[in-house]
Design an enzyme around this catalytic site. Structure first.
Site, PDB file in Angstrom:
ATOM      1  N   PHE A 113       0.846  -1.181   0.000  1.00 61.34           N
ATOM      2  CA  PHE A 113       0.000   0.000   0.000  1.00 61.34           C
ATOM      3  C   PHE A 113       0.889   1.241   0.000  1.00 61.34           C
ATOM      4  O   PHE A 113       1.883   1.300   0.742  1.00 61.34           O
ATOM      5  CB  PHE A 113      -0.923   0.006   1.217  1.00 61.34           C
ATOM      6  CG  PHE A 113      -2.029   1.006   1.090  1.00 61.34           C
ATOM      7  CD1 PHE A 113      -3.050   0.810   0.174  1.00 61.34           C
ATOM      8  CD2 PHE A 113      -2.045   2.149   1.863  1.00 61.34           C
ATOM      9  CE1 PHE A 113      -4.074   1.729   0.040  1.00 61.34           C
ATOM     10  CE2 PHE A 113      -3.060   3.081   1.727  1.00 61.34           C
ATOM     11  CZ  PHE A 113      -4.082   2.877   0.816  1.00 61.34           C
ATOM     12  N   ASP A 184       2.185  -5.815   7.350  1.00 64.09           N
ATOM     13  CA  ASP A 184       0.976  -5.011   7.389  1.00 64.09           C
ATOM     14  C   ASP A 184      -0.209  -5.955   7.178  1.00 64.09           C
ATOM     15  O   ASP A 184      -0.302  -6.622   6.143  1.00 64.09           O
ATOM     16  CB  ASP A 184       1.027  -3.935   6.300  1.00 64.09           C
ATOM     17  CG  ASP A 184      -0.163  -2.993   6.342  1.00 64.09           C
ATOM     18  OD1 ASP A 184      -1.225  -3.379   6.864  1.00 64.09           O
ATOM     19  OD2 ASP A 184      -0.037  -1.856   5.825  1.00 64.09           O
ATOM     20  N   TYR A 209     -10.744  -0.637  10.712  1.00 60.36           N
ATOM     21  CA  TYR A 209     -11.976  -0.124  10.109  1.00 60.36           C
ATOM     22  C   TYR A 209     -12.406  -0.916   8.882  1.00 60.36           C
ATOM     23  O   TYR A 209     -13.451  -0.649   8.309  1.00 60.36           O
ATOM     24  CB  TYR A 209     -11.827   1.359   9.738  1.00 60.36           C
ATOM     25  CG  TYR A 209     -10.604   1.701   8.916  1.00 60.36           C
ATOM     26  CD1 TYR A 209     -10.573   1.484   7.546  1.00 60.36           C
ATOM     27  CD2 TYR A 209      -9.479   2.238   9.531  1.00 60.36           C
ATOM     28  CE1 TYR A 209      -9.452   1.792   6.806  1.00 60.36           C
ATOM     29  CE2 TYR A 209      -8.353   2.553   8.801  1.00 60.36           C
ATOM     30  CZ  TYR A 209      -8.339   2.324   7.433  1.00 60.36           C
ATOM     31  OH  TYR A 209      -7.218   2.632   6.703  1.00 60.36           O
ATOM     32  N   LYS A 210     -11.633  -1.908   8.469  1.00 61.16           N
ATOM     33  CA  LYS A 210     -12.005  -2.727   7.315  1.00 61.16           C
ATOM     34  C   LYS A 210     -12.774  -3.957   7.801  1.00 61.16           C
ATOM     35  O   LYS A 210     -13.924  -3.849   8.211  1.00 61.16           O
ATOM     36  CB  LYS A 210     -10.758  -3.118   6.526  1.00 61.16           C
ATOM     37  CG  LYS A 210      -9.955  -1.928   5.980  1.00 61.16           C
ATOM     38  CD  LYS A 210      -8.746  -2.404   5.186  1.00 61.16           C
ATOM     39  CE  LYS A 210      -7.806  -1.268   4.824  1.00 61.16           C
ATOM     40  NZ  LYS A 210      -8.389  -0.304   3.879  1.00 61.16           N
ATOM     41  N   ARG A 356     -12.935  -3.671  -7.515  1.00 56.22           N
ATOM     42  CA  ARG A 356     -12.589  -4.485  -6.350  1.00 56.22           C
ATOM     43  C   ARG A 356     -13.849  -4.799  -5.531  1.00 56.22           C
ATOM     44  O   ARG A 356     -14.650  -3.910  -5.231  1.00 56.22           O
ATOM     45  CB  ARG A 356     -11.576  -3.714  -5.498  1.00 56.22           C
ATOM     46  CG  ARG A 356     -10.878  -4.516  -4.435  1.00 56.22           C
ATOM     47  CD  ARG A 356      -9.803  -3.684  -3.770  1.00 56.22           C
ATOM     48  NE  ARG A 356     -10.369  -2.621  -2.931  1.00 56.22           N
ATOM     49  CZ  ARG A 356      -9.763  -2.070  -1.894  1.00 56.22           C
ATOM     50  NH1 ARG A 356      -8.537  -2.460  -1.584  1.00 56.22           N
ATOM     51  NH2 ARG A 356     -10.336  -1.119  -1.197  1.00 56.22           N
TER      52      ARG A 356
END
Length: 397
Positions: A113, A184, A209-210, A356
């Site tokens: 990322f 990560d 938060y995912k 996605r």
């Protein structure tokens, strides 16, 4: 055996929406509004500053850390919560580099990322020109782990394609040449079983938060392996990482173990919301979640490939090699995704051409997948995406 109908009932999902973007932001647990209202009125409102002691606010970062630690295979007491994922990346990488001070190269891949790479670039720039961030293709990482590498810094699951690194194998390779690892877990925690202790990981970070459904702005976490916890000194030496914050020493003394990685004041409201999400996770087995995720993604891939010849699979076809998302390539992917969102199928777009879709079995089932396939086929095969309003880029894609 996880009752996924029961977990689905725990979320407040809008009527008429098939939410396939939990890999970007999880939905609202039904219990969160009332719990936050209670926290605001009964704790902050009535306890005022005494809430730090009486309501247990100060203990939240470590208590929640242990709850998340169970999902990622961490030893008890070695995960701390707080701050943002970018901050935790910086802390973990800086500490790992200090533990390998004789080496100057950080190895990562171009599927990482961007913020992880940005944080690494900034840190290495301040450390001096002798440091190097070496970026290679994901399938070249193992061969590039050589004896000049200080730290291997990787995101386990690629945010665009869902491609999954072999954490155990790459960590073992890094250790064989004297390097350390920073993992990560932004697209792993809550999506698939992770075994940090079993893999011998040195440091790990992630967001909540995912797949963990902590809400927008939910705090990040950091893991430090027990063998490093007493030696790793945080570059960001915050007040709450001090051994005795309320002694108000003018010089920093690191706290015990991973608690020294605490930096700023705990975000109590966000952590309270995250506690509600973790109550749902107490109803589920991560192994069951992974098995159901594979079933759902396989069903989705088969359906889309049969119905939408214009979409090209960008994710690994082998379920063992991907996370809990499926990505397809389409030249006008942004417009197509906006058209899908307008029809109630919410996924997202990642440049340059990735559509996605995330699959979160806590609230997505087979009927949702079948309905989504039908809508996607209609939008794609009838070119319903080819409208001017769908091609106007918003700030968040």
């Amino acid at each position: 055996m996880t009752d996924f109908a029961a977990t689905k009932a725990m979320f407040d999902l809008p009527e008429g929406v098939i939410y396939l973007d939990g890999n970007s932001l999880g939905p609202l647990p039904r219990s969160t509004p009332a719990r936050l209202d209670s926290m605001l009125r009964e704790e902050w409102g009535k306890l005022l500053i005494t809430g730090w002691n009486k309501a247990g606010w100060m203990a939240q970062p470590m208590g929640l850390g242990d709850r998340i630690g169970k999902l990622i295979g961490a030893e008890p007491g070695h995960v701390a919560m707080g701050d943002t994922l970018s901050i935790k990346v910086y802390q973990a990488l800086a500490s790992a580099l200090e533990l390998r001070a004789d080496r100057k190269v950080v190895l990562s891949d171009n599927g990482n990322f961007p913020t992880d790479l940005y944080m690494a670039e900034g840190l290495l720039r301040t450390l001096g020109a002798q440091y190097e961030l070496r970026i290679v293709a994901p399938d070249e990482v193992e061969a590039q782990i050589t004896e000049d590498i200080a730290v291997v810094m990787l995101t386990e699951v690629d945010y665009r394609t869902g491609r999954k690194h072999d954490m155990a194998a790459l960590t073992a390779k890094a250790h064989s040449v004297g390097a350390l690892t920073v993992w990560d877990l932004a697209h792993s925690a809550g999506a698939l079983p992770v075994d940090l202790a079993g893999a011998g990981a040195d440091f790990a970070v992630g967001c909540t938060y995912k797949y963990l459904n902590g809400g927008p702005g939910a705090p990040a976490f950091i893991y430090v392996a027990p063998r490093h916890a007493g030696r790793a000194v945080p570059a960001l030496s915050g007040w709450l990482g001090h051994a005795a914050p309320f002694a108000f020493d003018l010089e920093y003394r690191p706290g015990t173990g991973v608690e020294r990685m605490r930096v700023g004041t705990p975000p109590v409201m966000q952590m309270t919301a995250l506690e509600c999400a973790m109550d749902v996770w107490d109803m589920a087995s991560i192994e069951d979640v992974r098995a159901r995720s594979i079933d759902l993604t396989e069903r989705f891939i088969a359906g889309i490939e049969a119905a939408c010849p214009d979409l090209e699979l960008a994710s690994p076809r082998d379920a063992k090699l991907r996370g809990s998302q499926v990505s397809f390539r389409f030249a006008d992917g942004y417009a197509a995704m906006q058209a899908l969102i307008a029809r109630g199928v919410i996924g997202d777009f990642r440049a340059p051409d990735i559509m996605r879709f995330g699959f979160t079995p806590l609230y997505i089932d087979g009927d949702d997948v079948d309905a989504a396939i039908a809508i996607i086929a209609d939008v794609m095969n009838n070119n319903l995406w080819d409208r001017a309003e769908y091609k106007v880029r918003a700030a968040v894609t």
